[in-house]
Structures are given as structure tokens and as C-alpha cells.
Design an enzyme around this catalytic site. Structure first.
Site, PDB file in Angstrom:
ATOM      1  CG  ASP A  67      -0.239  -0.384   2.520  1.00  0.00           C
ATOM      2  OD1 ASP A  67       0.995  -0.439   2.532  1.00  0.00           O
ATOM      3  OD2 ASP A  67      -0.932  -0.609   3.520  1.00  0.00           O
ATOM      4  CG  ASN A 136      -8.780  -1.332  12.076  1.00  0.00           C
ATOM      5  OD1 ASN A 136      -7.840  -1.936  11.569  1.00  0.00           O
ATOM      6  ND2 ASN A 136      -9.316  -0.258  11.540  1.00  0.00           N
ATOM      7  CG  HIS A 138      -5.787  -2.054   8.860  1.00  0.00           C
ATOM      8  ND1 HIS A 138      -5.973  -0.804   9.404  1.00  0.00           N
ATOM      9  CD2 HIS A 138      -4.450  -2.216   8.764  1.00  0.00           C
ATOM     10  CE1 HIS A 138      -4.783  -0.253   9.611  1.00  0.00           C
ATOM     11  NE2 HIS A 138      -3.857  -1.083   9.239  1.00  0.00           N
ATOM     12  CD  GLU A 143      -8.754   1.172   7.757  1.00  0.00           C
ATOM     13  OE1 GLU A 143      -8.621   0.231   8.541  1.00  0.00           O
ATOM     14  OE2 GLU A 143      -8.330   2.318   7.996  1.00  0.00           O
TER      15      GLU A 143
HETATM   16  C1  GLP Z   1      -0.365   0.317   8.609  1.00  0.00           C
HETATM   17  C2  GLP Z   1      -0.049  -0.515   7.376  1.00  0.00           C
HETATM   18  C3  GLP Z   1      -0.290  -1.988   7.621  1.00  0.00           C
HETATM   19  C4  GLP Z   1       0.358  -2.409   8.924  1.00  0.00           C
HETATM   20  C5  GLP Z   1      -0.290  -1.641  10.053  1.00  0.00           C
HETATM   21  C6  GLP Z   1       0.224  -2.050  11.424  1.00  0.00           C
HETATM   22  O1  GLP Z   1      -1.684   0.706   8.691  1.00  0.00           O
HETATM   23  N1  GLP Z   1      -0.810  -0.103   6.237  1.00  0.00           N
HETATM   24  O2  GLP Z   1       0.241  -2.732   6.540  1.00  0.00           O
HETATM   25  O3  GLP Z   1       0.208  -3.792   9.131  1.00  0.00           O
HETATM   26  O4  GLP Z   1       0.009  -0.269   9.833  1.00  0.00           O
HETATM   27  O5  GLP Z   1       1.353  -1.317  11.756  1.00  0.00           O
HETATM   28  P1  GLP Z   1       2.282  -1.620  12.981  1.00  0.00           P
HETATM   29  O6  GLP Z   1       3.129  -2.775  12.566  1.00  0.00           O
HETATM   30  O7  GLP Z   1       3.097  -0.375  13.149  1.00  0.00           O
HETATM   31  O8  GLP Z   1       1.418  -1.907  14.138  1.00  0.00           O
END
Ligand code: GLP
Length: 237
Positions: A67, A136, A138, A143
Site C-alpha cells: 500500500d 482493527n 486491517h 479497513e
Molecule cells: C499500517 C499498514 C499496515 C500495517 C499496520 C500495522 O496501517 N498499512 O500494513 O500492518 O500499519 O502497523 P504496525 O506494525 O506499526 O502496528
């Protein structure tokens, strides 16, 4: 599904790096699906260390990231392209032209999403997709409530995600409200999936994802029906 409970974050990162490096050693021309966020940083560090020791060669490997924020230039230090360059690509011998991140500043986002899906199929699909888990549930930026059949598309981020990600920005107003993300459909088409999850705060959402009903309300729950899913957790903190 294979579930591995690692001792701590470093152990989780080493185990994940082992799986990624085995993939590249067995198939040097692998297409790796890569993720951003704080969770995979240790995995990338470990891979860099092994690369420096001469244990892994990424020269024939390609990558596609999940993304990108809409509106951030690739050289913006909050863009996911910048994250991938500074945390991984700049430190290994992957050909930068073989690393792909959706273009967040494309004039026509719909066309960019289509181009990205076509690119993935031209590359022959993703051999191994690394994933983190949003608070959440995702995956990428898919989402809660999004359709499982989505391919790459533009999404409006939820308030929860904007709040969770504001720690990387000077203030909440700077967090982009939109992103381009591979859809759950594209993610599920990866031949193998490696999900890494760390921190007690994510324990409940992971339990819902792996053992609860398969529902768009918890996007990661769709992973339950993937036929080659490995999950590595570190819940010591
Ligand atoms: C972002 C990314 C996700 C990732 C998520 C969790 O929203 N788009 O791909 O998994 O963050 O991030 P973290 O690893 O910092 O908790």
C-alpha cells in the site's frame, strides 16, 4: 495454518527473516510481497545483517508492497516508498527498478490500481507475502467493512487507523486520509502468506482474526482460508 509463538520481538523477527531468506535462497527470482509499519522493521534489519554476511543475494528478486498513502510524493519521509528504501532496499542488492510500491501521487488513482494488479500478474504473482496486522484487524489498508473481493483500490482510512498512524507524523492533520492498497483478493492470491504480530495490544484482534467468524468486519479473518498461512507472534510485551 502454522502458528509459531516467538519468545519476543527479536525472536519473531529472526524467525520471519528465516522464512523470507529461505524463499529467496530456494527461488532467487522470487516476488516478495512486502509490508510497512513498525512490526516488520526487525525482520528487515535481520535480513540486512544476513545480506551483509553474504548469506542472501537479492539481485534477482522483485518486490511489491501492499500500500501507499494518497498524496505523498515517494521522497516524502512519511511515504511507504521512503520507508521501504530507508529500512530495507537501500541496504541490500535488490534492483530498485524491481521494487514496486503503488504510486500515491498518480493523477488517475483508478488507473494506477489497475496498473498495479496487472504488474503483479505480469511478475507471475506473489511467492511470499509478508503481512502486519492493524489494530482493527486491517491488512495493508483493507479497513473493516471493505469487500473481500476488492483488488487494488483506493480507500478512505478509518479514524482508528488515522489515530494509530499519527505517531509517525508531526500531528494528526498531516496523516493522509486516503491510501491505495492491494485488496484482500490480491493478498489471498499470494502463494504463501507470513503474518507477523507483536505486542499484547494485538492479542485479542489476532484471536478474532484466526478463530472468529470470517467477516469483512475483521479483514484479516479471511486469511483463515488461505492454504499456506504462517503466523508468528510475540506477545511478551
Ligand atoms: C499500517 C499498514 C499496515 C500495517 C499496520 C500495522 O496501517 N498499512 O500494513 O500492518 O500499519 O502497523 P504496525 O506494525 O506499526 O502496528
Amino acid at each position: 495454518m502454522k502458528l509459531i509463538n516467538a519468545k519476543d520481538y527479536n525472536d519473531m523477527s529472526r524467525k520471519a527473516a528465516n522464512i523470507l531468506s529461505a524463499q529467496v535462497i530456494i527461488k532467487p527470482r522470487s516476488v516478495l510481497g512486502l509490508a510497512t509499519g513498525s512490526t516488520p522493521i526487525g525482520t528487515y534489519k535481520q535480513l540486512i545483517e544476513w545480506y551483509n554476511k553474504g548469506d542472501i543475494d537479492f539481485s534477482e528478486t522483485s518486490s511489491v508492497n501492499l500500500d501507499e498513502y494518497v498524496g505523498l510524493q515517494p521522497d516524502n519521509n512519511q511515504s511507504y516508498r521512503y520507508f521501504m528504501n530507508t529500512n530495507f532496499f537501500d541496504h541490500i542488492n535488490i534492483n530498485k527498478n524491481s521494487t514496486h510500491v503503488p504510486n500515491g501521487v498518480a493523477e488517475d488513482v483508478l488507473r494506477e490500481a489497475k496498473r498495479y494488479d496487472e504488474l503483479i500478474s505480469t511478475l507471475g504473482g506473489i511467492d511470499l507475502q509478508l503481512l502486519g496486522l492493524g489494530p482493527n484487524g486491517h491488512i495493508g489498508f483493507n479497513e473493516p467493512g471493505g469487500a473481500f473481493e476488492n483488488s487494488t483500490h483506493c480507500v478512505s482510512l478509518t479514524e482508528e487507523t488515522i489515530t494509530a498512524n499519527k505517531r509517525f507524523f508531526a500531528n494528526i492533520d498531516e496523516v493522509p486520509r486516503k491510501a491505495i492498497t492491494m485488496g484482500m483478493k490480491g493478498i489471498m492470491q499470494a502463494k504463501k502468506i507470513l503474518l507477523i504480530v507483536s505486542g499484547k495490544a494485538k492479542q485479542d484482534i489476532l484471536t478474532r482474526a484466526l478463530y472468529g467468524p470470517i467477516t469483512p468486519e475483521v479483514p484479516a479473518s479471511l486469511l483463515q482460508i488461505h492454504n499456506d498461512l504462517t503466523v508468528i507472534t510475540a506477545f511478551d510485551k
